[in-house]
Scaffold this motif. Structure first.
Motif, PDB file in Angstrom:
ATOM      1  N   LEU A  44      62.398 -50.368  21.382  1.00  0.00           N
ATOM      2  CA  LEU A  44      61.431 -49.335  20.741  1.00  0.00           C
ATOM      3  C   LEU A  44      59.991 -49.734  21.057  1.00  0.00           C
ATOM      4  CD1 LEU A  44      63.563 -47.957  17.869  1.00  0.00           C
ATOM      5  CD2 LEU A  44      63.108 -46.780  20.090  1.00  0.00           C
ATOM      6  N   ALA A  66      69.735 -53.999  13.430  1.00  0.00           N
ATOM      7  CA  ALA A  66      68.313 -54.727  13.044  1.00  0.00           C
ATOM      8  C   ALA A  66      67.339 -54.966  14.015  1.00  0.00           C
ATOM      9  CB  ALA A  66      68.813 -56.070  12.328  1.00  0.00           C
ATOM     10  N   GLU A  73      66.846 -53.203  16.821  1.00  0.00           N
ATOM     11  CA  GLU A  73      66.187 -51.956  17.035  1.00  0.00           C
ATOM     12  C   GLU A  73      65.069 -51.523  15.909  1.00  0.00           C
ATOM     13  OE1 GLU A  73      69.287 -49.065  17.416  1.00  0.00           O
ATOM     14  OE2 GLU A  73      69.841 -50.183  19.591  1.00  0.00           O
ATOM     15  N   ILE A  74      65.348 -51.850  14.684  1.00  0.00           N
ATOM     16  CA  ILE A  74      64.571 -51.320  13.894  1.00  0.00           C
ATOM     17  C   ILE A  74      63.316 -52.228  13.751  1.00  0.00           C
ATOM     18  CG2 ILE A  74      64.224 -51.465  11.186  1.00  0.00           C
ATOM     19  CD1 ILE A  74      66.033 -48.994  11.943  1.00  0.00           C
ATOM     20  N   LEU A 112      60.994 -51.399  16.484  1.00  0.00           N
ATOM     21  CA  LEU A 112      60.331 -50.086  15.909  1.00  0.00           C
ATOM     22  C   LEU A 112      59.083 -50.706  15.289  1.00  0.00           C
ATOM     23  CD1 LEU A 112      59.924 -47.001  15.459  1.00  0.00           C
ATOM     24  CD2 LEU A 112      61.062 -47.557  13.264  1.00  0.00           C
ATOM     25  N   ILE A 113      59.269 -51.583  14.169  1.00  0.00           N
ATOM     26  CA  ILE A 113      58.272 -52.197  13.432  1.00  0.00           C
ATOM     27  C   ILE A 113      57.336 -52.889  14.177  1.00  0.00           C
ATOM     28  CG2 ILE A 113      57.752 -53.838  11.312  1.00  0.00           C
ATOM     29  CD1 ILE A 113      60.659 -53.214  10.350  1.00  0.00           C
ATOM     30  N   LEU A 114      57.747 -53.627  15.132  1.00  0.00           N
ATOM     31  CA  LEU A 114      56.807 -54.361  16.151  1.00  0.00           C
ATOM     32  C   LEU A 114      55.904 -53.515  16.786  1.00  0.00           C
ATOM     33  CD1 LEU A 114      56.273 -57.219  17.210  1.00  0.00           C
ATOM     34  CD2 LEU A 114      57.425 -56.787  18.922  1.00  0.00           C
ATOM     35  N   ALA A 115      56.521 -52.290  17.305  1.00  0.00           N
ATOM     36  CA  ALA A 115      55.444 -51.409  18.184  1.00  0.00           C
ATOM     37  C   ALA A 115      54.497 -51.027  17.210  1.00  0.00           C
ATOM     38  CB  ALA A 115      56.595 -50.294  18.349  1.00  0.00           C
ATOM     39  N   VAL A 116      54.688 -50.693  15.828  1.00  0.00           N
ATOM     40  CA  VAL A 116      53.675 -50.175  14.847  1.00  0.00           C
ATOM     41  C   VAL A 116      52.510 -51.075  15.108  1.00  0.00           C
ATOM     42  CG1 VAL A 116      53.366 -49.447  12.689  1.00  0.00           C
ATOM     43  CG2 VAL A 116      55.088 -48.545  14.132  1.00  0.00           C
ATOM     44  N   VAL A 117      52.991 -52.673  14.800  1.00  0.00           N
ATOM     45  CA  VAL A 117      52.318 -53.608  14.419  1.00  0.00           C
ATOM     46  C   VAL A 117      51.265 -53.892  15.737  1.00  0.00           C
ATOM     47  CG1 VAL A 117      52.216 -55.977  14.308  1.00  0.00           C
ATOM     48  CG2 VAL A 117      53.797 -54.715  12.878  1.00  0.00           C
ATOM     49  N   GLN A 158      50.478 -51.522  18.038  1.00  0.00           N
ATOM     50  CA  GLN A 158      49.462 -50.399  18.108  1.00  0.00           C
ATOM     51  C   GLN A 158      48.372 -50.725  17.158  1.00  0.00           C
ATOM     52  OE1 GLN A 158      51.270 -46.931  16.932  1.00  0.00           O
ATOM     53  NE2 GLN A 158      49.728 -45.515  17.927  1.00  0.00           N
ATOM     54  N   ALA A 159      48.735 -51.243  15.796  1.00  0.00           N
ATOM     55  CA  ALA A 159      47.731 -51.440  14.812  1.00  0.00           C
ATOM     56  C   ALA A 159      46.945 -52.317  15.295  1.00  0.00           C
ATOM     57  CB  ALA A 159      48.280 -51.604  13.339  1.00  0.00           C
TER      58      ALA A 159
END
Lengths: 318, 255
Positions: free
Chosen positions: B34, B90, B92-93, B96-101, B103-104
């Motif tokens: 993700l 785990a 995949e999740i 997802l967290i890394l994508a948000v990190v 982006q930020a």
């Protein structure tokens, strides 16, 4: 009543008592933060009923929350329907509509299920902007939606009552054979099917329960905010916050998503003075990633393990 | 209409490349990545910062984007994917967290306003009533060359065949002496390279924007054939290309 049940009921009672007294000790600003934590806990519990228990990861939960929120908002704002009627109708629409949409997805497994649910969130985002913008408000959404009550204290009690009712209902439901069967699906679906249970029916029931809670939470949430916009609801950060709340707290538990939601909301607010924008998610996400990498069972298990260790140290010394 | 058709057909090659990167990691590692959108975004920002802000030569910056992408991919595999090995949920999740990190992180460094990227190759070519920019043409040719190179890599090299073997049956590959861990590492490095490459040659077409982290997740993940939330006849015309490549020319998945 068994001793563990008594113990848990006592813990629930203490938790409720503390939360009811909270407005006496904290500021209204803090209360508003906790209101968000309460709603986030509702969404995280809803996600956890389906994904935390069965292992079917849903990336489309904002889709369900969105159906509930938009239905209630449109009915009350555009058609002047009383909230007492618009919220139950929104919940019904979410449960039925969401189930109809997701029914084909229940035939899929693992990553394929996750992908399809992700597509639903995107679909909803596009639909609310394009289809009947006169009703949905298009890209700008709607504002001036009727609120249920006014003031931080009243809204706090309302959101807390809703959250705690859902949490206790789910706690009781997950203690039944249905709850055990859902957890069993998460461990080994083939074994559950082999034991003669219909996993499709069980997953469908889990999904409907999850959709019901998401619809209820979404409808109340929109009447708390008084506004709705597609970008705020169908956003990767919103989805991320819901999933991470459930996982950081502890998936497949009830207290986990509640604890996770409170922890993350407070963390996000604490970071606001340093990093006011989306940049907060850098620290927030990094903490979530580290916790998830090193303790996938969640913070609740971490706290319980630490307490156990302390207890054993104290007992060995005495 | 001709303009729309030509543009759609040219862009579809690029989308095919993006989709192949996504399906590559899904086939070999069985992981839904993700954070794939982050590769595109990082590639774009590397280009923006080094080529436009610092004024370094464009070919050098493209190479830097590739190296940067490889490094991030390898680090991601070593630090996140490998420790969570065996637990696909785990992984995949965590992506997802890394994508948000990511982006930020990009918002923190570059702010959240879109950055206009200058074309790598400037100039225009007129065919009939249609206008084709050299940049889009270069993007299309480059993507097809990369796509061809990837195909040859998989079919003709030992590593490529090992990747194919791991995607078909990991246990069988281990018996034949292949180390799936090494193959996964190469794949993660490779797709980051692909992602950064794609964003690099995406210049001018779309500005660099942190929000694309999420867009690309939806875009690639759903195998959809729209262009970054834009939907018009051009993308419909180019769509079948993208869809076919993303789903049926999936290099490994033979099921």
């Amino acid at each position: 009543m068994t001793n563990p049940t008594k113990k848990y009921l006592l813990l629930w009672a203490i938790f409720i008592a503390v939360m009811l007294l909270l407005p006496e000790f904290v500021s209204k600003g803090t209360l508003r933060t906790i209101i968000f934590a309460n709603f986030l806990a509702i969404f995280a519990i809803s996600w956890d009923v389906l994904s935390g228990r069965t292992g079917y990861i849903s990336f489309g939960h904002p889709f369900l929350i969105g159906i509930g929120a938009y239905t209630s908002a449109i009915l009350s704002y555009r058609f002047d329907m009383p909230i007492e009627l618009s919220i139950p109708l929104a919940v019904l629409t979410t449960t039925i509509g969401g189930t109809l949409f997701f029914l084909p997805a229940l035939r899929l497994k693992g990553s394929y299920f996750a992908l399809v649910t992700l597509a639903f969130m995107e679909l909803m985002y596009q639909l609310v902007q394009v289809i009947r913008p006169d009703l949905t408000g298009g890209t700008r959404g709607m504002s001036g939606i009727e609120t249920i009550t006014r003031g931080a204290v009243n809204n706090y009690y309302l959101s807390f009552a809703l959250m705690v009712t859902i949490a206790i209902s789910m706690w009781l439901l997950m203690r039944t054979r249905f709850g055990s069967a859902l957890s069993a699906i998460g461990m080994n679906e083939e074994s559950v099917r082999g034991s003669g249970l219909s996993t499709t029916k069980l997953k469908l029931a889990a999904f409907m329960t999850s959709a019901f809670i998401a619809g209820l939470g979404g409808a109340f949430y929109v009447h708390y905010l008084g506004s709705i916009a597609p970008r705020a609801l169908f956003d990767i950060n919103f989805l991320f916050t819901i999933i991470v709340s459930a996982l950081i707290g502890g998936a497949a538990t009830i207290i986990g998503p509640m604890f996770g939601a409170l922890f993350l909301t407070i963390l996000l607010e604490a970071l606001r003075p340093i990093l006011p924008g989306v940049e907060r998610y850098l620290i927030y996400g990094s903490i979530a990633l580290i916790v998830y990498m090193f303790k996938p069972q969640g913070l609740v298990v971490l706290v319980l393990d630490t307490l156990d260790k302390l207890r054993s140290i104290i007992s060995s010394r005495s | 209409m001709l303009q729309i058709l030509i543009q759609g057909l040219l862009l579809s090659g690029l989308y095919a490349l993006i989709a192949v990167g996504f399906t590559l990691i899904f086939s070999v590692g069985r992981v839904l990545n993700l954070a794939y959108g982050a590769y595109l975004v990082i590639g774009g920002y590397v280009y923006f910062y080094f080529a436009q802000s610092l004024g370094l030569p464009k070919p050098l910056v493209m190479a830097m984007a590739v190296v940067c992408g490889c490094l991030v991919g390898v680090l991601k595999y070593r630090l996140i994917v490998k420790p969570l090995k065996g637990n696909h949920v785990a992984v995949e999740i965590s992506t997802l967290i890394l994508a948000v990190v990511i982006q930020a992180g990009i918002v923190l460094l570059f702010k959240d306003s879109p950055k206009i990227l200058h074309p790598i190759v400037s100039g225009v070519w007129r065919v009939g009533g249609a206008t084709i920019t050299f940049n889009i043409l270069t993007a299309a040719v480059s993507s097809w060359l990369i796509f061809g190179g990837l195909y040859l890599f998989v079919r003709k090299t030992h590593t490529g065949r090992a990747m194919e073997a791991v995607s078909m049956d990991t246990k069988g590959a281990v018996i034949s002496g292949i180390r799936p861990d090494r193959i996964n590492l190469i794949t993660w490095g490779y797709i980051w390279r692909l992602g950064c490459n794609c964003r690099g040659i995406f210049c001018e077409l779309y500005p660099a924007f942190p929000g694309y982290v999420g867009c690309a997740v939806n875009h690639c993940g759903c195998g959809g054939y729209r262009g970054w939330y834009r939907f018009d006849l051009g993308y419909l015309a180019g769509g079948p290309y993208y869809w076919i490549h993303g789903n049926y020319f999936n290099l490994f998945d033979r099921r």
